[in-house]
Design a protein around this motif. Structure first.
Motif, PDB file in Angstrom:
ATOM      1  N   ALA A  23       1.319  -1.316   0.213  1.00  0.00           N
ATOM      2  CA  ALA A  23      -0.066  -0.192  -0.008  1.00  0.00           C
ATOM      3  C   ALA A  23       1.448   1.328  -0.093  1.00  0.00           C
ATOM      4  CB  ALA A  23      -0.732  -0.209   1.759  1.00  0.00           C
ATOM      5  N   TYR A  24       1.426   1.541   0.625  1.00  0.00           N
ATOM      6  CA  TYR A  24       2.866   1.773   0.787  1.00  0.00           C
ATOM      7  C   TYR A  24       3.353   2.606  -0.683  1.00  0.00           C
ATOM      8  CZ  TYR A  24       6.952   5.596   2.865  1.00  0.00           C
ATOM      9  OH  TYR A  24       7.236   6.383   2.697  1.00  0.00           O
ATOM     10  N   LEU A  25       3.972   1.290  -1.300  1.00  0.00           N
ATOM     11  CA  LEU A  25       4.499   1.595  -1.865  1.00  0.00           C
ATOM     12  C   LEU A  25       3.706   2.526  -3.565  1.00  0.00           C
ATOM     13  CD1 LEU A  25       7.029  -1.392  -3.004  1.00  0.00           C
ATOM     14  CD2 LEU A  25       7.702   0.437  -2.069  1.00  0.00           C
ATOM     15  N   GLN A  26       2.315   1.844  -3.462  1.00  0.00           N
ATOM     16  CA  GLN A  26       1.856   2.503  -4.170  1.00  0.00           C
ATOM     17  C   GLN A  26       1.023   4.134  -4.212  1.00  0.00           C
ATOM     18  OE1 GLN A  26      -1.471  -0.861  -3.675  1.00  0.00           O
ATOM     19  NE2 GLN A  26      -1.249  -0.971  -6.009  1.00  0.00           N
ATOM     20  N   ASN A  27       1.238   4.695  -3.018  1.00  0.00           N
ATOM     21  CA  ASN A  27       1.125   5.638  -2.385  1.00  0.00           C
ATOM     22  C   ASN A  27       1.458   7.016  -3.531  1.00  0.00           C
ATOM     23  OD1 ASN A  27       0.246   8.324  -1.287  1.00  0.00           O
ATOM     24  ND2 ASN A  27       0.788   8.269   0.372  1.00  0.00           N
ATOM     25  N   PRO A  28       0.826   7.759  -4.132  1.00  0.00           N
ATOM     26  CA  PRO A  28       1.667   8.653  -4.960  1.00  0.00           C
ATOM     27  C   PRO A  28       2.643   9.450  -5.293  1.00  0.00           C
ATOM     28  CG  PRO A  28      -0.769   8.310  -5.071  1.00  0.00           C
ATOM     29  CD  PRO A  28      -0.546   7.348  -4.756  1.00  0.00           C
ATOM     30  N   ASP A  29       1.844   9.779  -3.636  1.00  0.00           N
ATOM     31  CA  ASP A  29       2.758  11.278  -3.176  1.00  0.00           C
ATOM     32  C   ASP A  29       4.588  10.664  -3.224  1.00  0.00           C
ATOM     33  OD1 ASP A  29       0.581  12.685  -3.085  1.00  0.00           O
ATOM     34  OD2 ASP A  29      -0.559  12.516  -1.542  1.00  0.00           O
ATOM     35  N   VAL A  30       4.084   8.606  -1.972  1.00  0.00           N
ATOM     36  CA  VAL A  30       6.038   8.747  -2.295  1.00  0.00           C
ATOM     37  C   VAL A  30       7.292   9.061  -2.988  1.00  0.00           C
ATOM     38  CG1 VAL A  30       7.091   6.760  -1.412  1.00  0.00           C
ATOM     39  CG2 VAL A  30       4.271   7.537  -0.596  1.00  0.00           C
ATOM     40  N   VAL A  31       8.151   9.023  -2.684  1.00  0.00           N
ATOM     41  CA  VAL A  31       9.061   9.978  -3.305  1.00  0.00           C
ATOM     42  C   VAL A  31       9.848   8.630  -3.293  1.00  0.00           C
ATOM     43  CG1 VAL A  31      11.496  10.789  -3.877  1.00  0.00           C
ATOM     44  CG2 VAL A  31       9.421  11.976  -3.193  1.00  0.00           C
ATOM     45  N   LEU A  32       9.734   7.638  -4.391  1.00  0.00           N
ATOM     46  CA  LEU A  32      10.648   6.254  -4.506  1.00  0.00           C
ATOM     47  C   LEU A  32      11.994   6.598  -5.217  1.00  0.00           C
ATOM     48  CD1 LEU A  32       7.847   4.068  -6.115  1.00  0.00           C
ATOM     49  CD2 LEU A  32       8.223   4.182  -4.284  1.00  0.00           C
ATOM     50  N   THR A  33      12.580   7.625  -5.391  1.00  0.00           N
ATOM     51  CA  THR A  33      14.377   7.702  -6.371  1.00  0.00           C
ATOM     52  C   THR A  33      14.991   7.044  -5.890  1.00  0.00           C
ATOM     53  OG1 THR A  33      13.022   9.570  -7.520  1.00  0.00           O
ATOM     54  CG2 THR A  33      15.206   8.822  -7.843  1.00  0.00           C
ATOM     55  N   LYS A  34      15.306   7.804  -3.892  1.00  0.00           N
ATOM     56  CA  LYS A  34      16.051   7.002  -3.010  1.00  0.00           C
ATOM     57  C   LYS A  34      15.661   6.163  -1.918  1.00  0.00           C
ATOM     58  CE  LYS A  34      18.680  11.139  -4.915  1.00  0.00           C
ATOM     59  NZ  LYS A  34      19.285  12.544  -4.001  1.00  0.00           N
ATOM     60  N   LEU A  35      14.691   6.015  -2.182  1.00  0.00           N
ATOM     61  CA  LEU A  35      14.390   5.077  -1.230  1.00  0.00           C
ATOM     62  C   LEU A  35      14.714   3.148  -1.037  1.00  0.00           C
ATOM     63  CD1 LEU A  35      11.291   4.397   0.849  1.00  0.00           C
ATOM     64  CD2 LEU A  35      10.670   2.973  -0.967  1.00  0.00           C
ATOM     65  N   THR A  36      15.172   3.078   0.333  1.00  0.00           N
ATOM     66  CA  THR A  36      15.915   1.981   1.212  1.00  0.00           C
ATOM     67  C   THR A  36      15.116   1.838   1.489  1.00  0.00           C
ATOM     68  OG1 THR A  36      16.745   2.724   2.444  1.00  0.00           O
ATOM     69  CG2 THR A  36      17.788   3.917   1.287  1.00  0.00           C
ATOM     70  N   SER A  37      15.079  -0.446   1.863  1.00  0.00           N
ATOM     71  CA  SER A  37      14.978  -1.305   2.675  1.00  0.00           C
ATOM     72  C   SER A  37      14.522  -0.603   3.980  1.00  0.00           C
ATOM     73  CB  SER A  37      15.332  -2.089   2.746  1.00  0.00           C
ATOM     74  OG  SER A  37      17.632  -1.739   2.785  1.00  0.00           O
ATOM     75  N   GLN A  38      15.710  -0.559   4.135  1.00  0.00           N
ATOM     76  CA  GLN A  38      15.045   0.365   5.768  1.00  0.00           C
ATOM     77  C   GLN A  38      14.691   1.451   5.273  1.00  0.00           C
ATOM     78  OE1 GLN A  38      16.624  -1.474   8.724  1.00  0.00           O
ATOM     79  NE2 GLN A  38      14.817   0.529   9.413  1.00  0.00           N
ATOM     80  N   GLY A  39      14.458   2.472   4.550  1.00  0.00           N
ATOM     81  CA  GLY A  39      14.203   3.231   4.717  1.00  0.00           C
ATOM     82  C   GLY A  39      12.386   3.275   4.913  1.00  0.00           C
ATOM     83  N   LEU A  40      12.115   1.895   3.275  1.00  0.00           N
ATOM     84  CA  LEU A  40      10.707   2.096   3.952  1.00  0.00           C
ATOM     85  C   LEU A  40      10.324   0.939   4.677  1.00  0.00           C
ATOM     86  CD1 LEU A  40       8.192   0.803   1.700  1.00  0.00           C
ATOM     87  CD2 LEU A  40       9.876  -1.073   0.944  1.00  0.00           C
ATOM     88  N   ALA A  41      10.928   0.591   5.226  1.00  0.00           N
ATOM     89  CA  ALA A  41      10.792  -0.492   6.283  1.00  0.00           C
ATOM     90  C   ALA A  41      10.439   0.289   7.656  1.00  0.00           C
ATOM     91  CB  ALA A  41      12.060  -1.803   7.102  1.00  0.00           C
ATOM     92  N   ASP A  42      10.727   1.271   7.431  1.00  0.00           N
ATOM     93  CA  ASP A  42      10.603   3.101   8.888  1.00  0.00           C
ATOM     94  C   ASP A  42       9.439   2.911   8.595  1.00  0.00           C
ATOM     95  OD1 ASP A  42      12.671   1.682  10.631  1.00  0.00           O
ATOM     96  OD2 ASP A  42      13.817   3.965   9.234  1.00  0.00           O
TER      97      ASP A  42
END
Length: 251
Positions: A23-42
């Motif tokens: 659901a978080y990855l489908q959010n259009p407002d999330v900036v994915l370019t520099k997202l890390t696995s730890q950042g996603l977990a947090d």
């Protein structure tokens, strides 16, 4: 493989924590370019190991691969929203049709339809009710018993007839319709299987159902500032389910 296809194929296997990540990855407002696995977990308030368990269930080799797929889906959605023209929507539908007719594995849902005694159908809005009627006409034409109910009052009447091999299918674009949510909550106690067709996994109705199919639609901003929802993919999915059902020997 496209991000939407991965979700449709594996969503039933995912844990609540993994569904939160999707659901978080489908959010259009999330900036994915520099997202890390730890950042996603947090961001999702889950452990890093939950992220890697998700990768394994999606058959992905790395977090980078997951991020790229999510970026591609986000970019496509952004391009359509930015252009907001029928031509752009049509172009997007080429991709969706490709996924639905050539790549999307609907075998599990077709098997469910084939073993169902009675189909109960419900749509949350005027357009969804038209799609439900199309669904009813198709499956009734090959002898499947189909019952359509239009609101909670009719649901309260027909629910007394639910059997263990019956299936209730609910169509909703946003998946947040109050009456639809109430029906799903009540039906959880009735022993009937529930399938929800919605635009995205980020909605309450999808979370409450036993089976989910995610069907993208597109919106066009008209000169009057009214938003027009182009929902042709719902008809594509219904046609595809029907054809596969008949080819499987359903009648």
């Amino acid at each position: 493989m496209a991000f939407l296809e991965l979700i449709n194929q594996h969503y039933q296997e995912l844990s609540p924590q993994e569904k939160t990540i999707i659901a978080y990855l489908q959010n259009p407002d999330v900036v994915l370019t520099k997202l890390t696995s730890q950042g996603l977990a947090d961001a999702c308030f889950v452990s890093r190991s939950s992220v890697f368990r998700l990768l394994k269930k999606l058959d992905l080799d790395s977090f980078t691969e997951l991020r790229i797929l999510a970026q591609q889906a986000q970019k496509q959605a952004e391009e359509v929203r930015a252009k907001s023209t029928f031509a752009a929507v049509t172009q997007a539908y080429h991709t969706y049709i490709d996924q639905i007719f050539e790549k999307l594995d609907l075998g599990r849902i077709v098997d469910l339809l084939a073993t169902t005694d009675v189909l109960y159908l419900y749509g949350t809005g005027n357009e969804q009710k038209l799609e439900v009627e199309n669904f009813r006409q198709l499956f009734s034409s090959v002898g499947k018993r189909v019952i359509v109910f239009f609101d909670k009052g009719e649901y309260d009447y027909v629910k007394e007839g639910f059997g263990p091999n019956d299936l209730m299918i609910l169509l909703s674009y946003k998946g947040e319709f109050e009456e639809g949510i109430a029906i799903l909550k009540d039906s959880a106690l009735r022993g009937i299987q529930r399938l929800v067709l919605t635009q995205t996994s980020r909605n309450t109705m999808a979370q409450l159902s036993d089976y989910q199919l995610y069907v993208p639609t597109e919106s066009i901003q008209t000169p009057t500032r009214r938003t027009y929802e182009v929902s042709t993919t719902f008809y594509f999915i219904i046609d595809r389910l029907f054809v596969d059902y008949v080819e499987r020997g359903g009648h």
